[in-house]
Write a protein that holds these residues in place. Structure first.
Motif, mmCIF file in Angstrom:
data_model
loop_
_atom_site.group_PDB
_atom_site.id
_atom_site.type_symbol
_atom_site.label_atom_id
_atom_site.label_comp_id
_atom_site.label_asym_id
_atom_site.label_seq_id
_atom_site.Cartn_x
_atom_site.Cartn_y
_atom_site.Cartn_z
ATOM 1 N N SER A 50 32.542 31.058 40.705
ATOM 2 C CA SER A 50 33.162 32.371 40.652
ATOM 3 C C SER A 50 34.362 32.420 41.597
ATOM 4 O O SER A 50 34.416 31.694 42.595
ATOM 5 C CB SER A 50 32.151 33.453 41.039
ATOM 6 N N SER A 51 35.308 33.274 41.280
ATOM 7 C CA SER A 51 36.517 33.373 42.094
ATOM 8 C C SER A 51 37.073 34.784 41.946
ATOM 9 O O SER A 51 36.422 35.674 41.382
ATOM 10 C CB SER A 51 37.540 32.313 41.676
ATOM 11 N N GLU A 52 38.303 34.978 42.418
ATOM 12 C CA GLU A 52 38.889 36.308 42.350
ATOM 13 C C GLU A 52 40.411 36.206 42.411
ATOM 14 O O GLU A 52 40.979 35.171 42.780
ATOM 15 C CB GLU A 52 38.381 37.168 43.504
ATOM 16 N N TYR A 53 41.047 37.297 42.019
ATOM 17 C CA TYR A 53 42.483 37.456 42.211
ATOM 18 C C TYR A 53 42.755 38.898 42.613
ATOM 19 O O TYR A 53 41.914 39.788 42.387
ATOM 20 C CB TYR A 53 43.265 37.079 40.942
ATOM 21 N N ASP A 54 43.888 39.129 43.235
ATOM 22 C CA ASP A 54 44.277 40.473 43.668
ATOM 23 C C ASP A 54 45.482 40.926 42.877
ATOM 24 O O ASP A 54 46.390 40.134 42.572
ATOM 25 C CB ASP A 54 44.627 40.492 45.162
ATOM 26 N N THR A 59 40.996 43.939 44.159
ATOM 27 C CA THR A 59 40.462 42.594 43.955
ATOM 28 C C THR A 59 39.615 42.564 42.692
ATOM 29 O O THR A 59 38.770 43.444 42.471
ATOM 30 C CB THR A 59 39.607 42.168 45.156
ATOM 31 N N TYR A 60 39.839 41.546 41.865
ATOM 32 C CA TYR A 60 39.123 41.389 40.589
ATOM 33 C C TYR A 60 38.295 40.112 40.650
ATOM 34 O O TYR A 60 38.847 39.010 40.761
ATOM 35 C CB TYR A 60 40.114 41.326 39.433
ATOM 36 N N ARG A 61 36.986 40.262 40.552
ATOM 37 C CA ARG A 61 36.082 39.114 40.558
ATOM 38 C C ARG A 61 35.964 38.543 39.151
ATOM 39 O O ARG A 61 35.842 39.285 38.168
ATOM 40 C CB ARG A 61 34.704 39.533 41.060
ATOM 41 N N ARG A 176 38.482 41.593 34.185
ATOM 42 C CA ARG A 176 37.497 40.811 34.932
ATOM 43 C C ARG A 176 36.823 39.718 34.120
ATOM 44 O O ARG A 176 36.211 38.808 34.702
ATOM 45 C CB ARG A 176 36.421 41.763 35.489
#
Length: 455
Positions: A50-54, A59-61, A176
């Protein structure tokens, strides 16, 4: 995972950059409309965790681990033929809201969209050249008139996609959960390819297809004509079938519309793609996205009966759309043989997932050697269910059975926990891998979640 984020701004606006640990990613403009611009930012996230971006301060997981246990969501038929733009949002998007809550409880790694993401049937209304499409067409429209029609249709497609993507339930999920999409007829117009050639190959018909195709690429693939994603089999765009390969899973999505005619569901490009997939060595699970169900009852009998009744002949294109149509019998056998060979080559079951019919159902074909082709139909996420009498009629027809391939009988079966073979409720499908074993269940609007089906 190579991802694209799609943005729609005012004509002179520009989206903020996507922020990653490795740096900022700025969007590029893909297309301009009268009052808006469409943008895309391409970036990568890990496919093993799992990761994320802003973006824009949020913040979106992303549940991007595709190497072990994970879940997929499958949706189709996001709209209705008449009056879809005027529907009240909470009613229209009730199942999207339920899917959003399911993701909050246990995230989905991918969202598969199986066709009719947009119902564009009404885009032709209001222009002199297309107002009576497909019943009446102008004899010899000028180039200027066709150019004006193209602009009109392009703006109308934009308005529909923008309204759909602005729905808070879908927008939240789409930011997401990475989406993979294929199209079906309503993304163009009702019955595209099954209409008479005098309609689809007319100047008006080709103008309509061009506007729908550009919109499909923009809003469902975040792409343009000269910039196809790597998953597409034909870089020229004659057809827009694609495939994805990941550890223990292959997803194949043939294009059943671009090359379709009244006699052919797919053309040379589509069949070349399927034949190439059939000889690949890919152990694990294969998911085949067939926008119209690959297995089902003897619709050819229903088709013959309808053609004998003049009042019912207007539904001919709906039945001709199906693999089981009398016009497509040999092609249907060809596809079933390819799927059989895929399963026998790697000794695994194949799951065909489909939408189209606005009902939930399933079917099974015995492949041999203890293997099966499972047909899972989930339709629709927003389209309201047809009368229960239609579900009962199809259920009665399914008792006749179907056997297009000798020694490989097809059986239409009940959903787990349901007494009827066809369920007239809005729905979506969940597919889950646990310890290399796959199972699936339906989320039904009234009845709730079905028990899981082992694949």
């Amino acid at each position: 995972m190579c991802l694209s984020a799609l943005f729609i701004t005012s004509k002179d606006g520009e989206p903020s950059p996507i922020r990653l640990a490795t740096g900022d990613v700025h969007a590029v403009s893909l297309a301009h409309f009268e009052n808006a611009t469409v943008w895309r930012a391409r970036f990568s996230l890990p496919a093993d965790r799992s990761s994320e971006y802003d973006w824009n301060g949020e913040t979106y997981r992303v549940a991007g681990d595709l190497t072990g246990d994970f879940r997929l969501a499958y949706v189709s038929c996001n709209g209705e033929e008449v009056g879809d733009m005027a529907r009240e949002g909470s009613e229209r998007n009730a199942m999207w809201s339920r899917l959003r809550e399911a993701h909050r409880r246990q995230p989905f790694a991918l969202m598969l969209h199986g066709g009719d993401q947009v119902y564009a049937d009404e885009v032709t209304e209001g222009h002199a050249l297309s107002a009576d499409w497909p019943d009446t067409l102008p004899r010899d429209p000028s180039r200027a008139a066709l150019a004006d029609l193209g602009h009109y249709l392009r703006e109308r497609f934009f308005a529909r996609y923008a309204a759909l993507y602005d729905a808070p339930e879908l927008a939240w999920l789409a930011a997401r959960v990475p989406s993979l999409m294929q199209w079906d007829d309503h993304d163009i117009c009702d019955g595209w390819g099954s209409l008479r050639r005098s309609r689809t190959y007319s100047p008006v018909g080709q103008t309509l297809f061009a506007a729908a195709r550009e919109s499909f690429l923009l809003f469902q693939q975040a792409a343009t004509e000269d910039d196809f994603p790597a998953r597409f089999a034909d870089r020229s765009g004659a057809h827009m079938g694609w495939s994805i390969h990941m550890p223990g899973l292959r997803i194949i999505a043939p294009d059943l519309r671009s090359e379709r005619t009244r006699r052919d569901i797919m053309g040379p490009g589509g069949w070349a793609m399927m034949e190439a997939e059939a000889v690949r060595d890919l152990p694990g699970q294969t998911i085949l996205m067939s926008s119209v169900p690959l297995l089902g009852p003897r619709l050819s009998l229903l088709e013959a009966g309808m053609m004998a009744v003049p009042r019912m002949q207007k539904y001919e294109d709906d039945l001709r759309d199906q693999w089981q149509s009398r016009a497509h019998r040999e092609e249907w056998r060809r596809m079933l043989l390819l799927v059989r060979d895929m399963a026998l080559k790697d000794q695994h079951n194949v799951a065909a997932i489909s939408g189209e019919i606005h009902l939930a159902t399933r079917a099974v074909m015995d492949i041999g050697n203890g293997l099966h082709l499972h047909q899972l139909v989930a339709s629709g996420i927003a389209h309201r269910a047809p009368p229960k009498a239609w579900a009962r009629a199809l259920g009665a027809l399914s008792w006749l059975g179907e056997n297009p391939l000798p020694d490989h009988p097809i059986r239409v079966a009940c959903l787990p926990g349901q007494r009827a073979r066809y369920v007239a409720e809005r729905n979506y499908l969940v597919l889950e891998r646990q310890d290399s074993t796959w199972r699936a269940w339906w989320e039904l609007e009234v009845s709730g979640a079905t028990p899981a089906l082992q694949l």
